[in-house]
Design a protein around this motif. Structure first.
Motif, PDB file in Angstrom:
ATOM      1  N   ALA A 179      -2.125  12.571  -9.294  1.00  0.00           N
ATOM      2  CA  ALA A 179      -3.543  12.363  -9.015  1.00  0.00           C
ATOM      3  C   ALA A 179      -4.282  13.640  -8.650  1.00  0.00           C
ATOM      4  O   ALA A 179      -5.495  13.732  -8.824  1.00  0.00           O
ATOM      5  CB  ALA A 179      -3.712  11.335  -7.895  1.00  0.00           C
ATOM      6  N   ASN A 180      -3.566  14.662  -8.152  1.00  0.00           N
ATOM      7  CA  ASN A 180      -4.262  15.902  -7.799  1.00  0.00           C
ATOM      8  C   ASN A 180      -4.559  16.782  -9.011  1.00  0.00           C
ATOM      9  O   ASN A 180      -5.223  17.823  -8.883  1.00  0.00           O
ATOM     10  CB  ASN A 180      -3.455  16.687  -6.765  1.00  0.00           C
ATOM     11  N   ASP A 181      -4.069  16.404 -10.175  1.00  0.00           N
ATOM     12  CA  ASP A 181      -4.383  17.081 -11.440  1.00  0.00           C
ATOM     13  C   ASP A 181      -3.870  18.519 -11.535  1.00  0.00           C
ATOM     14  O   ASP A 181      -4.254  19.244 -12.454  1.00  0.00           O
ATOM     15  CB  ASP A 181      -5.894  17.092 -11.696  1.00  0.00           C
ATOM     16  N   ARG A 182      -3.008  18.932 -10.652  1.00  0.00           N
ATOM     17  CA  ARG A 182      -2.567  20.326 -10.682  1.00  0.00           C
ATOM     18  C   ARG A 182      -1.502  20.571 -11.755  1.00  0.00           C
ATOM     19  O   ARG A 182      -1.448  21.642 -12.361  1.00  0.00           O
ATOM     20  CB  ARG A 182      -2.011  20.744  -9.313  1.00  0.00           C
ATOM     21  N   SER A 213     -20.776  15.052 -16.072  1.00  0.00           N
ATOM     22  CA  SER A 213     -19.486  15.660 -15.751  1.00  0.00           C
ATOM     23  C   SER A 213     -19.443  16.125 -14.301  1.00  0.00           C
ATOM     24  O   SER A 213     -18.535  16.866 -13.912  1.00  0.00           O
ATOM     25  CB  SER A 213     -19.210  16.849 -16.683  1.00  0.00           C
ATOM     26  N   GLU A 214     -20.435  15.703 -13.493  1.00  0.00           N
ATOM     27  CA  GLU A 214     -20.440  16.045 -12.072  1.00  0.00           C
ATOM     28  C   GLU A 214     -19.261  15.358 -11.381  1.00  0.00           C
ATOM     29  O   GLU A 214     -18.827  14.277 -11.770  1.00  0.00           O
ATOM     30  CB  GLU A 214     -21.749  15.605 -11.425  1.00  0.00           C
ATOM     31  N   LEU A 215     -18.739  16.017 -10.343  1.00  0.00           N
ATOM     32  CA  LEU A 215     -17.542  15.519  -9.668  1.00  0.00           C
ATOM     33  C   LEU A 215     -17.688  14.078  -9.196  1.00  0.00           C
ATOM     34  O   LEU A 215     -16.779  13.259  -9.370  1.00  0.00           O
ATOM     35  CB  LEU A 215     -17.213  16.422  -8.473  1.00  0.00           C
ATOM     36  N   PHE A 216     -18.817  13.763  -8.592  1.00  0.00           N
ATOM     37  CA  PHE A 216     -19.008  12.414  -8.056  1.00  0.00           C
ATOM     38  C   PHE A 216     -18.955  11.373  -9.171  1.00  0.00           C
ATOM     39  O   PHE A 216     -18.314  10.329  -9.034  1.00  0.00           O
ATOM     40  CB  PHE A 216     -20.344  12.316  -7.310  1.00  0.00           C
ATOM     41  N   ASP A 217     -19.617  11.655 -10.292  1.00  0.00           N
ATOM     42  CA  ASP A 217     -19.675  10.693 -11.389  1.00  0.00           C
ATOM     43  C   ASP A 217     -18.321  10.547 -12.077  1.00  0.00           C
ATOM     44  O   ASP A 217     -17.934   9.440 -12.477  1.00  0.00           O
ATOM     45  CB  ASP A 217     -20.743  11.112 -12.392  1.00  0.00           C
ATOM     46  N   VAL A 218     -17.601  11.661 -12.215  1.00  0.00           N
ATOM     47  CA  VAL A 218     -16.258  11.589 -12.800  1.00  0.00           C
ATOM     48  C   VAL A 218     -15.344  10.742 -11.917  1.00  0.00           C
ATOM     49  O   VAL A 218     -14.570   9.914 -12.401  1.00  0.00           O
ATOM     50  CB  VAL A 218     -15.667  13.001 -12.982  1.00  0.00           C
ATOM     51  N   ALA A 219     -15.461  10.934 -10.592  1.00  0.00           N
ATOM     52  CA  ALA A 219     -14.656  10.145  -9.660  1.00  0.00           C
ATOM     53  C   ALA A 219     -14.970   8.658  -9.783  1.00  0.00           C
ATOM     54  O   ALA A 219     -14.060   7.815  -9.757  1.00  0.00           O
ATOM     55  CB  ALA A 219     -14.913  10.624  -8.230  1.00  0.00           C
ATOM     56  N   GLU A 220     -16.246   8.331  -9.927  1.00  0.00           N
ATOM     57  CA  GLU A 220     -16.638   6.928 -10.080  1.00  0.00           C
ATOM     58  C   GLU A 220     -15.984   6.303 -11.311  1.00  0.00           C
ATOM     59  O   GLU A 220     -15.545   5.145 -11.287  1.00  0.00           O
ATOM     60  CB  GLU A 220     -18.161   6.826 -10.189  1.00  0.00           C
ATOM     61  N   LYS A 221     -15.909   7.077 -12.386  1.00  0.00           N
ATOM     62  CA  LYS A 221     -15.340   6.535 -13.626  1.00  0.00           C
ATOM     63  C   LYS A 221     -13.834   6.335 -13.504  1.00  0.00           C
ATOM     64  O   LYS A 221     -13.278   5.368 -14.029  1.00  0.00           O
ATOM     65  CB  LYS A 221     -15.691   7.455 -14.785  1.00  0.00           C
ATOM     66  N   TYR A 222     -13.160   7.261 -12.817  1.00  0.00           N
ATOM     67  CA  TYR A 222     -11.738   7.054 -12.570  1.00  0.00           C
ATOM     68  C   TYR A 222     -11.521   5.829 -11.679  1.00  0.00           C
ATOM     69  O   TYR A 222     -10.571   5.067 -11.868  1.00  0.00           O
ATOM     70  CB  TYR A 222     -11.111   8.289 -11.916  1.00  0.00           C
ATOM     71  N   ARG A 249      -6.920   9.302  -7.920  1.00  0.00           N
ATOM     72  CA  ARG A 249      -7.545  10.371  -8.699  1.00  0.00           C
ATOM     73  C   ARG A 249      -9.032  10.460  -8.356  1.00  0.00           C
ATOM     74  O   ARG A 249      -9.609  11.549  -8.280  1.00  0.00           O
ATOM     75  CB  ARG A 249      -7.338  10.108 -10.198  1.00  0.00           C
ATOM     76  N   ALA A 250      -9.665   9.302  -8.155  1.00  0.00           N
ATOM     77  CA  ALA A 250     -11.073   9.293  -7.757  1.00  0.00           C
ATOM     78  C   ALA A 250     -11.248   9.963  -6.400  1.00  0.00           C
ATOM     79  O   ALA A 250     -12.166  10.768  -6.205  1.00  0.00           O
ATOM     80  CB  ALA A 250     -11.590   7.857  -7.722  1.00  0.00           C
ATOM     81  N   ILE A 251     -10.358   9.645  -5.459  1.00  0.00           N
ATOM     82  CA  ILE A 251     -10.426  10.265  -4.129  1.00  0.00           C
ATOM     83  C   ILE A 251     -10.285  11.780  -4.238  1.00  0.00           C
ATOM     84  O   ILE A 251     -10.975  12.538  -3.542  1.00  0.00           O
ATOM     85  CB  ILE A 251      -9.332   9.681  -3.220  1.00  0.00           C
ATOM     86  N   ASN A 252      -9.407  12.235  -5.114  1.00  0.00           N
ATOM     87  CA  ASN A 252      -9.214  13.666  -5.306  1.00  0.00           C
ATOM     88  C   ASN A 252     -10.508  14.349  -5.753  1.00  0.00           C
ATOM     89  O   ASN A 252     -10.859  15.430  -5.264  1.00  0.00           O
ATOM     90  CB  ASN A 252      -8.108  13.909  -6.343  1.00  0.00           C
ATOM     91  N   TYR A 253     -11.231  13.724  -6.667  1.00  0.00           N
ATOM     92  CA  TYR A 253     -12.486  14.318  -7.155  1.00  0.00           C
ATOM     93  C   TYR A 253     -13.593  14.226  -6.105  1.00  0.00           C
ATOM     94  O   TYR A 253     -14.373  15.175  -5.932  1.00  0.00           O
ATOM     95  CB  TYR A 253     -12.913  13.645  -8.453  1.00  0.00           C
ATOM     96  N   TRP A 254     -13.675  13.107  -5.398  1.00  0.00           N
ATOM     97  CA  TRP A 254     -14.688  13.001  -4.342  1.00  0.00           C
ATOM     98  C   TRP A 254     -14.451  14.043  -3.259  1.00  0.00           C
ATOM     99  O   TRP A 254     -15.394  14.607  -2.707  1.00  0.00           O
ATOM    100  CB  TRP A 254     -14.655  11.602  -3.722  1.00  0.00           C
ATOM    101  N   SER A 255     -13.185  14.307  -2.945  1.00  0.00           N
ATOM    102  CA  SER A 255     -12.864  15.240  -1.863  1.00  0.00           C
ATOM    103  C   SER A 255     -13.208  16.685  -2.220  1.00  0.00           C
ATOM    104  O   SER A 255     -13.258  17.546  -1.338  1.00  0.00           O
ATOM    105  CB  SER A 255     -11.379  15.140  -1.503  1.00  0.00           C
ATOM    106  N   GLU A 268     -17.939  10.916   0.984  1.00  0.00           N
ATOM    107  CA  GLU A 268     -17.118  10.532   2.125  1.00  0.00           C
ATOM    108  C   GLU A 268     -17.060   9.012   2.271  1.00  0.00           C
ATOM    109  O   GLU A 268     -16.001   8.432   2.557  1.00  0.00           O
ATOM    110  CB  GLU A 268     -17.691  11.161   3.400  1.00  0.00           C
ATOM    111  N   LYS A 269     -18.206   8.383   2.064  1.00  0.00           N
ATOM    112  CA  LYS A 269     -18.254   6.920   2.152  1.00  0.00           C
ATOM    113  C   LYS A 269     -17.371   6.285   1.083  1.00  0.00           C
ATOM    114  O   LYS A 269     -16.621   5.337   1.358  1.00  0.00           O
ATOM    115  CB  LYS A 269     -19.696   6.449   1.993  1.00  0.00           C
ATOM    116  N   ARG A 270     -17.438   6.813  -0.134  1.00  0.00           N
ATOM    117  CA  ARG A 270     -16.638   6.239  -1.218  1.00  0.00           C
ATOM    118  C   ARG A 270     -15.139   6.475  -0.981  1.00  0.00           C
ATOM    119  O   ARG A 270     -14.310   5.630  -1.338  1.00  0.00           O
ATOM    120  CB  ARG A 270     -17.063   6.856  -2.561  1.00  0.00           C
TER     121      ARG A 270
END
Length: 532
Positions: free
Chosen positions: A164-167, A287-296, A304-310, A323-325
């Motif tokens: 999930a961290n995509d590394r 392709s913004e981080l928040f929107d990508v996280a929402e799609k995951y 994976r979504a948490i990783n992008y939101w963080s 933070e709320k999400r």
């Protein structure tokens, strides 16, 4: 091209439609073909279909390549994500150039030496957050000398492991499986290929990233090849690529994010002639981080979504919402993400509160234990027993209006602390002793009053919240960790007097005990305010 047109008579050791062995996409060739584990854009269709479901936005990719003499080939592909799976579609066309045929009567005629095409239908999905799979179905057509026209079907399979961290990513694919092309009396098999690869993001920052990749490529009737590739993105605008196919050539590439898409270029020096490739990938959606996280998140990839939101930093407009999400996602799926705690894999059961309350009333109908006396963590037995007294939880005639503020994290993340406060809020509702303010309503009211929750635990802070929410009591608390032990502290402040009227604490040796400890604390709080 005459050689290509006549290879069908060359016998064993040859394969049909050799252009299937070429790299599709300038980004792929710029990285030396080390793309099996990378597989994160529409060019993956001919490399590893397992990466399809990793893509969050619709993409359309095109490529044109002018090769040796007058040969060329072009590519058009599309990726369509659909919640739990992703579809892919592509068309690949190869033109082998013209050849001139001289007849005995002195006349001549120009014909196409070779003309091939491949239509691909792809499907990708994930059977966990880390494992992706995909397959392609291909229709392959080939025409030689405008005389021999044949077609066949084939398939591709792929797998990718990507935490999930995509590394890091590890991938394998099996390409051009099955099928053969039969020209007149001669037939040839397709260039079946087995690829494996690993990719690692050495640098993974918001605006800068460095990706390294390594592939092994084994094509039927050929020696195994090794490919090494790298890609560096500067300011998410310009990419520099360098690749090397062992015993083949060094490759170079550039990438540019522009025109709502990505333009890629590769330079591949060859003995006969240098090859230049240009491809363009149009990406639809944000392709913004928040929107990508929402799609995951919508795909069920919570971690994976948490990783992008963080990755959204403090001070950015979407930080508070991210933070709320994160809190909501962790609360819903109970995944352990943060290094400091790996908090809460899940509540012990859906009936945890009911089980503990029932056990409490059954085992302690008459005890002298004080409700503020801590219980043993992970157990429902009281810490002390003495002379019998009546000890039952009964809802009062008039319930106390109460709000639970977000807990403060000490050596813990605010997200982990928020989960604990959410659990306490839920269990207090179940006691039927309090009128508990819903977190969503609380955040809305505080936002309208321009009040920012800070996770503070002072009585002054509690009084401020209580007056805005128009409640009688406010619960504040903290979650901390020291030498492997988790500590929960809670206070109840009377909004009218500003005094702390109740306090409790608990120690937990492991994250799993936090859930039980919170439930025990809720039961004791309920008793304090219940009908005696």
């Amino acid at each position: 091209m005459i050689n290509q047109a006549t290879t069908i008579y060359a016998g064993a050791g040859t394969t049909a439609v050799p252009f299937l062995k070429e790299d599709v996409g300038a980004r792929v060739s710029g990285m030396g073909s080390a793309f099996t584990a990378v597989a994160d854009d529409a060019n993956l269709i001919f490399i590893n279909p397992a990466g399809l479901d990793y893509i969050t936005n619709c993409e359309i990719a095109t490529m044109y390549n002018k090769s040796i003499i007058d040969t060329y080939y072009g590519f058009l592909g599309a990726v369509l994500p659909i919640e739990s799976f992703t579809l892919g579609l592509s068309y690949l066309k190869y033109d082998g150039g013209d050849i001139e045929i001289n007849y005995l009567d002195g006349t001549s005629k120009k014909v196409k030496a070779e003309s091939d095409s491949v239509i691909t239908f792809g499907f990708g999905s994930n059977f966990s957050e880390e494992f992706f799979s995909g397959f392609n179905a291909k229709i392959i057509s080939s025409e030689l000398g405008e005389k021999y026209s044949v077609s066949t079907v084939a398939g591709d399979l792929g797998l990718i492991f990507r935490p999930a961290n995509d590394r890091i990513s590890v991938g394998v694919s099996f390409l051009n499986l099955g099928g053969e092309l039969k020209y007149s009396k001669a037939s040839e098999s397709l260039p079946m290929t087995i690829r494996s690869g690993i990719a690692y993001k050495v640098i993974d920052l918001k605006r800068h990233s460095l990706l390294l990749a390594f592939d092994t490529i084994k094509i039927k009737n050929e020696d195994m090849k090794f490919a090494i590739g790298s890609e560096y993105w500067f300011e998410k605008l310009l990419a520099l690529r360098l690749g090397y196919k062992v015993s083949d050539s060094i490759t170079f590439g550039l990438g540019l994010n522009a025109f709502k898409g990505q333009i890629d270029y590769s330079y591949v020096p060859m003995l006969e002639e240098t090859t230049h490739k240009i491809s363009f990938t149009m990406k639809f959606g944000s392709s913004e981080l928040f929107d990508v996280a929402e799609k995951y998140y919508d795909k069920g990839m919570c971690n994976r979504a948490i990783n992008y939101w963080s990755k959204i930093e403090k001070g950015e407009p979407e930080y508070a919402q991210a933070e709320k999400r994160i809190n909501e996602a962790k609360g819903k799926y109970g995944k352990e993400q943060e290094e400091a705690g790996k908090l809460i894999k899940g509540r012990e059961s859906a009936t945890l509160f009911a089980d503990l309350l029932q056990e409490w009333n059954r085992e302690h109908p008459k005890t002298g234990v004080s409700p503020s006396q801590p219980l043993e963590t992970g157990s429902i037995q009281p810490a002390l027993q003495s002379e019998p007294t009546q000890y039952q939880i009964k809802p009062p005639k008039e319930k106390t209006n109460l709000a639970v503020a977000g807990f403060e994290g000490k050596n813990m993340t605010s997200a982990d602390a928020a989960i604990v406060s959410d659990f306490l809020r839920t269990d207090l509702v179940k006691t039927e002793v309090f009128n508990v303010v819903d977190r969503g309503n609380m955040e809305k009211i505080l936002a309208e009053a321009a009040f920012q929750q800070s996770g503070c635990t002072t009585s002054e802070y509690a009084v401020q919240i209580g007056k805005i929410l128009n409640v009688q009591k406010v619960v504040t608390g903290s979650l901390s960790k020291l030498v492997g032990i988790y500590y929960i502290n809670i206070n109840i402040t009377d909004v009218e007097t500003g005094k702390i009227i109740y306090a409790d604490k608990a120690e937990c040796p492991s994250p799993r005990d936090l859930s039980i400890a919170i439930t025990n604390m809720a039961i004791k709080m309920a008793y304090q305010f219940s009908e005696k």
